[in-house]
Design an enzyme around this catalytic site. Structure first.
Site, PDB file in Angstrom:
ATOM      1  N   ASP A 109       0.819  -1.213   0.000  1.00 30.36           N
ATOM      2  CA  ASP A 109       0.000   0.000   0.000  1.00 30.36           C
ATOM      3  C   ASP A 109       0.854   1.266   0.000  1.00 30.36           C
ATOM      4  O   ASP A 109       0.552   2.239  -0.692  1.00 30.36           O
ATOM      5  CB  ASP A 109      -0.996   0.013   1.163  1.00 30.36           C
ATOM      6  CG  ASP A 109      -0.322  -0.049   2.534  1.00 30.36           C
ATOM      7  OD1 ASP A 109       0.921  -0.008   2.614  1.00 30.36           O
ATOM      8  OD2 ASP A 109      -1.057  -0.155   3.539  1.00 30.36           O
ATOM      9  N   ARG A 161       2.996   5.990  -3.023  1.00 30.65           N
ATOM     10  CA  ARG A 161       4.061   6.825  -3.570  1.00 30.65           C
ATOM     11  C   ARG A 161       3.993   6.897  -5.094  1.00 30.65           C
ATOM     12  O   ARG A 161       4.208   7.950  -5.691  1.00 30.65           O
ATOM     13  CB  ARG A 161       5.424   6.302  -3.110  1.00 30.65           C
ATOM     14  CG  ARG A 161       5.688   6.534  -1.623  1.00 30.65           C
ATOM     15  CD  ARG A 161       7.138   6.269  -1.283  1.00 30.65           C
ATOM     16  NE  ARG A 161       7.474   4.855  -1.345  1.00 30.65           N
ATOM     17  CZ  ARG A 161       7.287   3.992  -0.356  1.00 30.65           C
ATOM     18  NH1 ARG A 161       6.747   4.405   0.787  1.00 30.65           N
ATOM     19  NH2 ARG A 161       7.641   2.722  -0.482  1.00 30.65           N
ATOM     20  N   ASP A 221      -3.250   2.985   8.064  1.00 33.64           N
ATOM     21  CA  ASP A 221      -2.250   1.922   8.020  1.00 33.64           C
ATOM     22  C   ASP A 221      -1.796   1.540   9.422  1.00 33.64           C
ATOM     23  O   ASP A 221      -1.749   0.360   9.784  1.00 33.64           O
ATOM     24  CB  ASP A 221      -1.068   2.391   7.179  1.00 33.64           C
ATOM     25  CG  ASP A 221      -0.121   1.251   6.815  1.00 33.64           C
ATOM     26  OD1 ASP A 221      -0.608   0.177   6.442  1.00 33.64           O
ATOM     27  OD2 ASP A 221       1.098   1.439   6.912  1.00 33.64           O
ATOM     28  N   ASP A 250      -2.725  -1.934  11.413  1.00 33.81           N
ATOM     29  CA  ASP A 250      -1.597  -2.786  11.807  1.00 33.81           C
ATOM     30  C   ASP A 250      -1.779  -3.320  13.225  1.00 33.81           C
ATOM     31  O   ASP A 250      -1.420  -4.458  13.531  1.00 33.81           O
ATOM     32  CB  ASP A 250      -0.274  -2.014  11.725  1.00 33.81           C
ATOM     33  CG  ASP A 250       0.254  -1.941  10.300  1.00 33.81           C
ATOM     34  OD1 ASP A 250      -0.246  -2.678   9.436  1.00 33.81           O
ATOM     35  OD2 ASP A 250       1.172  -1.135  10.064  1.00 33.81           O
TER      36      ASP A 250
END
Length: 225
Positions: A68, A73, A86, A90
């Site tokens: 991801d 980017r 994210d 996690d």
């Protein structure tokens, strides 16, 4: 410890990300898919003793989750919400892995090791929180032996080997992770203490964060927590 491998891994994943960039798939979608896959694999396969299969499923979705950031980017869509999502998901994935192992260990009458697995989950959360809180106070905290990548390796690799019948490796891995997590937490506390002592300007009162609250402890474009 494994940050030196991140540039190489990024280069490997970049061609895949470039292909995905031509599709409607978004980095946030990959984050959610990776977490959902890890949760399903860990909580479905680990408790019933399919440790190798569960490890393979979790490893696949760990790589999907790592993709991801590369996709963000490539697409030029990195941002605060993606980093927040994210890091938050996690924590859910981590909890699923250690919860699945704990259930398996309880079901196989390994109660002491089940407690160690729970300790690893709690200690890992403290390690990540220490970094988030420090950076919320403006103090760098990129130190420690057991960041998230190392924690996942020390949980999943022994679990997979145990599923293949290798003896003693899961207790060794979990005990080593427990010790390294404590050491890493202590390293981060020491780093923050040094950083606070060296900081200039008015100190932030204890129990208060700077405007904006705590940043994500594992941003997509940064080092793991």
């Amino acid at each position: 410890m494994l940050n030196v491998l991140r540039p190489a891994l990024s280069r490997v994943l970049t061609p895949v990300a470039e292909l995905l960039a031509r599709t409607p798939v978004t980095p946030n979608a990959l984050t959610i898919i990776g977490t959902a896959g890890m949760v399903a694999g860990a909580l479905w396969l680990f408790p019933i003793g399919h440790l190798f299969a569960g490890t393979m499923v979790c490893t696949f979705f760990v790589l999907a989750d790592m993709l991801d950031g590369v996709l963000a980017r490539v697409k030029g869509t990195t941002g605060a919400f993606g980093a927040f999502l994210d890091s938050t998901l996690d924590r859910i994935a981590d909890a699923a892995v250690f919860a699945g192992l704990t259930i398996y260990l309880v079901r196989t009458r390994q109660d002491t090791l089940a407690c160690v697995a729970l300790f690893c989950l709690v200690a890992g959360s403290l390690v990540s929180y220490a970094k988030a809180r420090a950076e919320g106070l403006g103090i760098p905290c990129n130190v420690g032996f057991a960041e998230r990548t190392e924690r996942m390796l020390l949980a999943l690799v022994p679990a997979g080997l145990t599923g293949l019948g290798v003896p003693y490796v899961l207790p060794i891995g979990l005990w080593a992770l427990a010790v390294l997590s404590v050491v890493t937490f202590a390293q981060r506390v020491a780093a923050v203490r040094r950083g606070a002592a060296q900081a200039t300007g008015s100190p932030v009162p204890a129990g208060h964060s700077q405007p904006g609250g705590e940043p994500p402890d594992e941003p997509r474009t940064g080092a793991p927590a």
